[in-house]
Design an enzyme around this catalytic site. Structure first.
Site, PDB file in Angstrom:
ATOM      1  N   CYS A 197       0.841  -1.205   0.000  1.00 32.58           N
ATOM      2  CA  CYS A 197       0.000   0.000   0.000  1.00 32.58           C
ATOM      3  C   CYS A 197       0.872   1.249   0.000  1.00 32.58           C
ATOM      4  O   CYS A 197       1.406   1.651   1.042  1.00 32.58           O
ATOM      5  CB  CYS A 197      -0.925  -0.001   1.216  1.00 32.58           C
ATOM      6  SG  CYS A 197      -2.011   1.450   1.300  1.00 32.58           S
TER       7      CYS A 197
ATOM      8  N   CYS B 275      -0.508   4.059   2.183  1.00 32.65           N
ATOM      9  CA  CYS B 275      -0.295   3.839   3.612  1.00 32.65           C
ATOM     10  C   CYS B 275       1.141   4.137   4.041  1.00 32.65           C
ATOM     11  O   CYS B 275       1.372   4.763   5.075  1.00 32.65           O
ATOM     12  CB  CYS B 275      -0.625   2.390   3.983  1.00 32.65           C
ATOM     13  SG  CYS B 275      -2.246   1.802   3.464  1.00 32.65           S
ATOM     14  N   ASP B 276       2.093   3.674   3.241  1.00 25.72           N
ATOM     15  CA  ASP B 276       3.485   3.660   3.687  1.00 25.72           C
ATOM     16  C   ASP B 276       4.435   4.538   2.885  1.00 25.72           C
ATOM     17  O   ASP B 276       5.613   4.638   3.228  1.00 25.72           O
ATOM     18  CB  ASP B 276       4.009   2.214   3.650  1.00 25.72           C
ATOM     19  CG  ASP B 276       3.209   1.287   4.555  1.00 25.72           C
ATOM     20  OD1 ASP B 276       2.765   1.745   5.615  1.00 25.72           O
ATOM     21  OD2 ASP B 276       3.021   0.106   4.188  1.00 25.72           O
TER      22      ASP B 276
END
Length: 313
Positions: free
Chosen positions: A136, A139-140
């Site tokens: 992701c 997300c990261d």
């Protein structure tokens, strides 16, 4: 065999399941929740979460899920470790069986079983998961500001991830096993026009390396041909963008699914094609796949469930 009756059975956990448990508990529905194969969902494989509202210093995925678990328990949700092995959705009340031998008779069901990111199947992926390997970018990606990263895949999702990362990372390498991109023409053009995205066609990943954290990938170009070439690509982040598999096998053939296996919801709600069955989180969301959107849909599913039961009363 133990038998329990509930107004609402929640199958699966994660932000969607726990939020649904919080709301249904507060609505006095006394939900029973089975957390599934991966208690807490995909976030438990993420080391740091910085984009979930309320955690201004960031939080580990495990801690976030633990906090949601405690909050749902505080309001009386019956949260059980284990999985639902089968469920009859042909008539209400619905009857499910768990791997602990319990039979659950439920007036409504909220499905929050999530989706599983597809990986290449390399042993190194597990070793560096959360230490450089991610599925992701949204997300990261923040953790790789000004650093070199790689994205694996050749479709729209991979191109979207590469474009997102190109605004954060210094260099983005798009690893494509074929000699062309499968993405739409407009996405291909955007990727090609980005100066810090480098497309590596005809390239496969053989492995990953690094002492403690990921330091790079072992690649092979033109595998199986006279032009086969093996080399190492130093990168700090390795992002998989080869798709997700929604965890819907348990609900076939009764629940309506789209062409890729995600649960269909109707009328701008979380309602499925079966009255009294609702879906929340990534199991019904092939587009956003974020913790906050999953939590939001868990709230919606709980409200839809409460409304449905009131209408049946």
């Amino acid at each position: 065999m133990q038998q329990i009756n509930t107004k609402c059975l929640i199958i699966g956990s994660g932000p969607a399941g726990y939020t649904a448990a919080i709301y249904t508990s507060r609505a006095n529905l006394s939900p029973v929740m089975y957390v599934g194969h991966q208690p807490g969902g995909q976030l438990t494989t993420t080391t740091e979460v910085e984009n979930f509202p309320g955690y201004h210093n960031g939080v580990t995925g495990t801690q976030l899920m633990d906090d949601l678990h405690k909050q749902a328990s505080r309001f009386g949700a019956d949260i059980r470790t284990g999985i639902i092995t089968d469920i009859d959705l042909t008539q209400r009340p619905f009857v499910a069986h768990a791997d602990d031998g319990t039979e659950i008779v439920a007036q409504t069901v909220i499905i929050s079983t999530g989706a599983t990111a597809r990986y290449l199947g390399l042993p190194d992926e597990d070793r560096y998961k959360g230490m450089g390997v991610s599925a992701c970018a949204t997300c990261d990606g923040f953790f790789y500001r000004g650093r070199r990263v790689a994205v694996v895949g050749g479709g729209d999702t991979a191109c979207e991830e590469a474009l997102y990362l190109s605004n954060i990372a210094s260099e983005v390498y798009l690893i494509v096993r074929k000699n062309h991109l499968r993405a739409s023409k407009v996405m291909q053009r955007r990727v090609v026009e980005k100066p810090n995205i480098h497309i590596l066609f005809n390239t496969n990943t053989e492995g990953l390396y690094g002492a403690e954290f990921l330091e790079g990938a072992h690649l092979v170009e033109h595998i199986g041909t006279d032009n086969e070439r093996h080399y190492d690509l130093p990168v700090d982040g390795f992002f998989l963008a080869i798709g997700h598999t929604p965890n819907t096998e348990l609900f076939r053939p009764h629940i309506a699914l789209d062409d890729t296996g995600y649960i269909k919801t109707f009328d701008h709600s979380t309602a499925t094609n079966i009255p009294g069955v609702f879906a929340a989180g990534d199991v019904a969301d092939p587009h956003y796949r974020q913790a906050i959107t999953a939590a939001g849909s868990g709230c919606k599913a709980a409200l839809d469930t409460e409304r449905f039961l009131n209408e049946q009363a």
